[in-house]
Enzyme design. Structure first.
Site, short mmCIF file in Angstrom:
data_model
loop_
_atom_site.label_atom_id
_atom_site.label_comp_id
_atom_site.label_asym_id
_atom_site.label_seq_id
_atom_site.Cartn_x
_atom_site.Cartn_y
_atom_site.Cartn_z
N ASP A 1 -6.19 -4.99 19.03
CA ASP A 1 -7.41 -4.21 19.16
C ASP A 1 -8.50 -4.96 18.38
O ASP A 1 -8.19 -5.73 17.47
CB ASP A 1 -7.17 -2.82 18.57
CG ASP A 1 -8.43 -2.00 18.47
OD1 ASP A 1 -9.12 -1.84 19.49
OD2 ASP A 1 -8.74 -1.53 17.36
N LEU A 2 -9.75 -4.74 18.72
CA LEU A 2 -10.85 -5.40 18.00
C LEU A 2 -11.49 -4.48 16.96
O LEU A 2 -11.32 -4.68 15.76
CB LEU A 2 -11.92 -5.88 18.99
CG LEU A 2 -11.54 -7.03 19.93
CD1 LEU A 2 -12.70 -7.36 20.86
CD2 LEU A 2 -11.15 -8.28 19.13
N ASP A 3 -12.23 -3.47 17.43
CA ASP A 3 -13.00 -2.60 16.53
C ASP A 3 -12.12 -1.86 15.53
O ASP A 3 -11.15 -1.19 15.92
CB ASP A 3 -13.80 -1.58 17.34
CG ASP A 3 -14.84 -2.24 18.25
OD1 ASP A 3 -15.21 -3.39 17.98
OD2 ASP A 3 -15.27 -1.58 19.21
N ASP B 1 -5.48 -0.05 14.98
CA ASP B 1 -5.67 0.97 13.95
C ASP B 1 -5.52 2.39 14.46
O ASP B 1 -5.41 3.33 13.67
CB ASP B 1 -7.07 0.84 13.33
CG ASP B 1 -8.16 1.23 14.32
OD1 ASP B 1 -8.85 2.24 14.07
OD2 ASP B 1 -8.32 0.55 15.34
#
Length: 238
Positions: free
Chosen positions: A16-18, A188
């Protein structure tokens, strides 16, 4: 590091990025502030606009097209188009204004401060196995110095429905030419990342930076294979 399920050998990792590779909250807060300021200055018709006004256009688009949330960029663009047309702008003016708003948005959206620790961790991991980014958002890894670590980037909307839907997870496995069970997804969010990955057959790593109690998290219906409190811990798994 905590293990909840036996972790099998894996040959690739997806991320995941954000809020996994960087703190996205200040980025979004700054972006929304700058976009609103831009809109207010764009035309006198918008000079008194508030966040609530922009939200109304977004809600209208969502009501008309419930699946638009899978593509947040298209959702934002169509909301801007509706705003212009609602205030009497013609089609050419609407296209021009929407393009300018989106350019402002994308500039600030990608003013991301990536921690040096993230760069170091991804650099080490990328030398050992292919890495892939899977995001529901619209950040551009190339704009914040992350693109070189990834074999490719998958984005909700253009590459399938948003996580936790399985579309992008399966596409990642297909493009990596690997059994999906041999991929470890890191994120997250317990629903979009952990539950999404587990339900389509991937292994899952939960990044718990805020030291939450997994057993008390309402969104945590499925436990990950492993929980870590910082990204660098991943190095110990390879």
């Amino acid at each position: 590091m905590r293990f909840y399920r036996p972790l099998a050998p894996f040959a690739a990792m997806t991320f995941d990025l954000d809020d996994t590779l960087y703190d996205n909250h200040p980025v979004i807060d700054k972006t929304e502030k700058e976009v609103l300021c831009f809109i207010r200055q764009y035309d006198n018709k918008f000079s008194q606009f508030k966040y609530e006004d922009l939200h109304l256009y977004r809600q209208t688009i969502l009501e008309r097209k419930p699946d638009i949330y899978h593509d947040v960029t298209s959702w934002r663009r169509q909301s801007a188009e509706l705003m212009f047309s609602h205030h009497g702008f013609n089609s050419e003016e609407t296209v021009r204004g929407t393009d300018e708003i989106m350019s402002c948005f994308m500039y600030w959206r990608n003013q991301i401060s990536v921690p040096e620790s993230t760069h170091k961790t991804l650099s080490v991991l990328a030398e050992k196995m292919p890495l892939v980014a899977i995001t529901n958002g619209n950040a551009e890894p190339a704009a914040c110095g992350l693109a070189s670590y990834f074999e490719f980037v998958l984005k909700a909307g253009v590459d399938g429905r948003a996580k936790p839907y399985p579309d992008m997870y399966h596409l990642a496995a297909e493009r990596l030419n690997l059994p999906i069970s041999q991929i470890l997804h890191v994120g997250d969010n317990l629903q979009t990342d952990v539950e999404g990955a587990l339900c389509c057959g991937m292994q899952a790593c939960w990044l718990n930076i805020e030291n939450k109690d997994l057993m008390q998290e309402s969104e945590g219906r499925l436990v990950p294979h492993v929980e870590i409190s910082d990204l660098a811990s991943l190095i110990a798994l390879i």
